[in-house]
Design a protein around this motif. Structure first.
Motif, mmCIF file in Angstrom:
data_model
loop_
_atom_site.group_PDB
_atom_site.id
_atom_site.type_symbol
_atom_site.label_atom_id
_atom_site.label_comp_id
_atom_site.label_asym_id
_atom_site.label_seq_id
_atom_site.Cartn_x
_atom_site.Cartn_y
_atom_site.Cartn_z
ATOM 1 N N ASP A 360 39.415 30.147 33.748
ATOM 2 C CA ASP A 360 40.023 30.969 34.800
ATOM 3 C C ASP A 360 39.203 32.236 35.025
ATOM 4 O OD1 ASP A 360 42.274 29.369 35.386
ATOM 5 O OD2 ASP A 360 43.369 30.190 33.681
ATOM 6 N N LEU A 361 38.834 32.902 33.935
ATOM 7 C CA LEU A 361 38.080 34.145 34.046
ATOM 8 C C LEU A 361 36.679 33.918 34.584
ATOM 9 C CD1 LEU A 361 39.190 35.860 30.714
ATOM 10 C CD2 LEU A 361 39.975 36.393 33.028
ATOM 11 N N ALA A 362 36.096 32.759 34.252
ATOM 12 C CA ALA A 362 34.773 32.456 34.784
ATOM 13 C C ALA A 362 34.838 32.243 36.288
ATOM 14 C CB ALA A 362 34.213 31.208 34.090
ATOM 15 N N ALA A 363 35.936 31.624 36.748
ATOM 16 C CA ALA A 363 36.092 31.373 38.184
ATOM 17 C C ALA A 363 36.480 32.632 38.939
ATOM 18 C CB ALA A 363 37.143 30.275 38.407
ATOM 19 N N LEU A 366 38.598 38.750 38.054
ATOM 20 C CA LEU A 366 39.623 39.738 38.378
ATOM 21 C C LEU A 366 41.039 39.223 38.159
ATOM 22 C CD1 LEU A 366 38.122 41.155 41.704
ATOM 23 C CD2 LEU A 366 37.927 42.111 39.396
ATOM 24 N N CYS A 367 41.171 37.958 37.773
ATOM 25 C CA CYS A 367 42.504 37.366 37.672
ATOM 26 C C CYS A 367 43.104 37.567 36.281
ATOM 27 C CB CYS A 367 42.455 35.877 38.006
ATOM 28 S SG CYS A 367 41.946 34.813 36.623
ATOM 29 N N VAL A 368 44.422 37.345 36.199
ATOM 30 C CA VAL A 368 45.119 37.314 34.920
ATOM 31 C C VAL A 368 45.752 35.938 34.711
ATOM 32 C CG1 VAL A 368 45.514 39.781 34.680
ATOM 33 C CG2 VAL A 368 47.128 38.401 36.019
ATOM 34 N N GLY A 369 45.247 34.949 35.446
ATOM 35 C CA GLY A 369 45.629 33.568 35.191
ATOM 36 C C GLY A 369 46.801 33.059 35.990
ATOM 37 N N THR A 370 47.422 32.036 35.446
ATOM 38 C CA THR A 370 48.527 31.343 36.093
ATOM 39 C C THR A 370 49.796 31.511 35.263
ATOM 40 O OG1 THR A 370 47.940 29.295 34.936
ATOM 41 C CG2 THR A 370 46.987 29.629 37.124
ATOM 42 N N PRO A 371 50.972 31.306 35.870
ATOM 43 C CA PRO A 371 52.219 31.472 35.123
ATOM 44 C C PRO A 371 52.276 30.570 33.891
ATOM 45 C CG PRO A 371 52.665 31.387 37.475
ATOM 46 C CD PRO A 371 51.218 31.032 37.304
ATOM 47 N N VAL A 372 52.791 31.108 32.787
ATOM 48 C CA VAL A 372 52.959 30.303 31.587
ATOM 49 C C VAL A 372 54.086 29.308 31.830
ATOM 50 C CG1 VAL A 372 52.138 32.199 30.144
ATOM 51 C CG2 VAL A 372 54.604 31.887 30.501
ATOM 52 N N GLY A 431 45.538 30.234 43.517
ATOM 53 C CA GLY A 431 46.470 29.844 42.471
ATOM 54 C C GLY A 431 46.494 30.748 41.255
ATOM 55 N N ARG A 432 45.609 31.724 41.197
ATOM 56 C CA ARG A 432 45.568 32.642 40.053
ATOM 57 C C ARG A 432 46.042 34.023 40.492
ATOM 58 N NH1 ARG A 432 40.530 30.092 40.156
ATOM 59 N NH2 ARG A 432 40.238 28.516 38.513
#
Length: 549
Positions: A360-363, A366-372, A431-432
């Motif tokens: 996710d971070l490589a893509a 600036l993101c903090v990912g997707t919902p757990v 999506g992130r």
């Protein structure tokens, strides 16, 4: 000392039905239902089950090693002593005010075994902050270390029975063989912990996490380990009064069977890396300030990277890390080149709202990912879902039940369908989730939240100050530093009049006596005009900053 107001001895059932639940009564309907959390399981049951792991290491600190069976025995022994000596039982609130250490965790599990509510007090608070938290939560007992016992009120209505946490080992020995069962009767919505956060009022609010939210957090971590059951060794270097250390590290490790290796005392990156090496630590959740110090060490002493050879994953928590920091970590910490992670959460959520994997971070750095799993996230404009940038809302079984004895704040935090407004602004990009600002005006210094309203209230209580505005400024090590703009009380007609040129120094001393050190402003600007305000009387912060005060 006598017990505090409202903390007289009661039966277990009276405690559970009265004091424990009463803190959020009337507002609970707004919080999420217990979907997926609990199901007859509670924290005390998890403690009982953990004894089956025998002598495998659960806690390591300063040469002391505590296995799962021993932790279970210690918790019950201390619980028996607390019940005998202080009358602690189901529903009682017990505050822990101490630095990190195995006695802190033993105390937590002892309170859990009794069916009590662990009140995790900020060990960095100044005396007025401690007194506010005591008045708010009215604990039946405070377990405090020597340094923090000096902050406790000795007389008057705020006086509370205090037990030296250094005596835990003696109490464990005295209660050896004792067994308690009050916690096994805890229900899904019974309060388990009270942690603290602040808000627009500037005063600490008690965040109530019920059994349900901690069990949901445990279930989340347990499910993620189905395909990777090998035991792990986690570094615990963040304060135990934080949700990250207590809810996301200490409690799940007991259930999953991992070891928690504690760093004690002031954070020292050289010592921390040597601890990682000596204890074969595999996982570390670090605030960006810790990561920055790690990078500084590795750039000055590249050979220190060898100490991290057992480290399999590094997760960045509490605040987003810059893309530049992520790149430097991958370059200088070879073992985490493909296992860097990041999370986004709040004290009000027992586990992260979203999580970002290395891919996710490589893509999107600036993101903090997707919902757990089992956490829903929406972007809203007002109270309606919206596309693009908006306020972040979350819903799931991991959320708090409300703020202790603050129905108004609880009602403002939740909507009728159980969605929690985070106060943060962000958007979904492919999506992130990206978080654009961490709550309005919030300052994050070294992983610690600093709320301007709280600091402003203290500074403005000084007789030489008419007005104050507190804001954050970028800092290479701490992420942000705390700054203050003040208008002297003797300001008149556009001049500073007789304002004391030493005013900032005096304000530092004044604030240091009333606030935790990390909240005290380090940069002061004395303004020669009133702070600009809008029609509703609120300070126009942007105008002050644009004009350089």
């Amino acid at each position: 000392m006598g017990r505090p107001r409202g903390c007289g001895l009661r039966t277990d059932d009276e405690r559970a039905d009265g004091r424990a639940r009463g803190g959020v009564r009337g507002a609970r309907a707004r919080a999420p239902a217990a979907a997926g959390g609990g199901g007859g399981v509670n924290l005390a049951r998890l403690l009982e089950d953990s004894a089956g792991r025998g002598d495998a290491e659960y806690l390591v600190a300063d040469g002391q090693r505590v296995g799962f069976r021993e932790n279970h025995e210690r918790a019950h022994a201390l619980a028996a002593a607390l019940r005998r000596e202080y009358g602690i039982g189901r529903g009682d609130r017990v505050a822990i005010l101490a630095a990190n250490g195995i006695p802190w965790i033993t105390a937590f599990w002892a309170v859990t075994a009794l069916g009590g509510v662990a009140v995790a007090m900020n060990a960095r608070w100044a005396a007025p902050e401690v007194e506010h938290a005591l008045r708010l939560t009215e604990p039946a007992l405070v377990l405090a270390d020597e340094r923090r016992r000096r902050l406790m009120p000795r007389t008057g209505d705020d006086a509370v029975p205090v037990c030296a946490i250094e005596s835990v080992e003696t109490m464990v020995a005295a209660g050896a063989g004792g067994v308690v069962s009050g916690g096994l009767r805890a229900q899904s919505e019974d309060p388990a912990t009270i942690l603290f956060t602040s808000g627009t009022t500037g005063r600490a609010k008690g965040v109530v996490h019920p059994q349900r939210s901690l069990i949901a957090t445990v279930d989340h971590q347990r499910a993620s380990r189905v395909d990777d059951p090998a035991p792990r060794r986690y570094l615990l270097a963040t304060p135990l009064f934080h949700v990250a250390a207590l809810h996301n590290l200490t409690v799940p490790r007991l259930v999953v069977g991992d070891a928690a290796v504690l760093w004690e005392g002031r954070f020292d990156i050289d010592g921390v890396t040597r601890l990682i090496e000596g204890e074969s630590v595999t996982h570390w959740s670090a605030v960006p300030t810790m990561a920055a110090r790690l990078l500084d060490l590795l750039e000055e002493h590249p050979e220190a990277a060898e100490r991290l050879r057992t480290l399999r994953a590094l997760s960045l928590i509490t605040a987003p890390a810059s893309p530049a920091m992520q790149d430097r970590l991958r370059a200088l910490v070879p073992t985490v080149r493909t296992s860097l992670a990041a999370t986004y959460g709040l004290t009000e959520t027992a586990c992260p709202v979203t999580a970002a994997t290395d891919s996710d971070l490589a893509a999107d750095p600036l993101c903090v990912g997707t919902p757990v799993p089992r956490m829903e996230v929406q972007i809203r404009e007002g109270r309606r879902p919206a596309a693009g940038v908006g306020e972040i809302w979350a819903r799931g079984p991991h959320l708090m039940s409300g703020y202790w004895r603050d129905r108004e704040a609880t009602g403002a935090a939740f909507d009728a369908d159980g969605w929690l407004r985070t106060g943060d602004v962000g958007e979904f990009v492919e999506g992130r989730l990206r978080v654009h600002s961490r709550r309005t005006d919030l300052i994050i210094r070294g992983g610690e939240n600093v709320y301007p309203a709280e600091v402003e209230a203290v500074v403005e209580s000084h007789p030489a100050v008419a007005e104050c505005m507190v804001h954050g400024a970028a800092h290479p090590e701490w992420g942000q530093e705390v700054c203050a703009v003040v208008v002297p009380a003797d300001w008149s007609a556009g001049t500073l009049g007789g304002a004391d040129p030493a005013l900032p120094d005096g304000l530092v001393r004044f604030a240091s006596e009333r606030l935790a050190a990390y909240k005290v402003p380090v940069r002061w600007t004395v303004r020669d005009a009133p702070l600009p305000r809008n029609a509703s009387g609120k300070v126009v912060r942007g105008e002050v900053l644009r004009r350089g005060a």
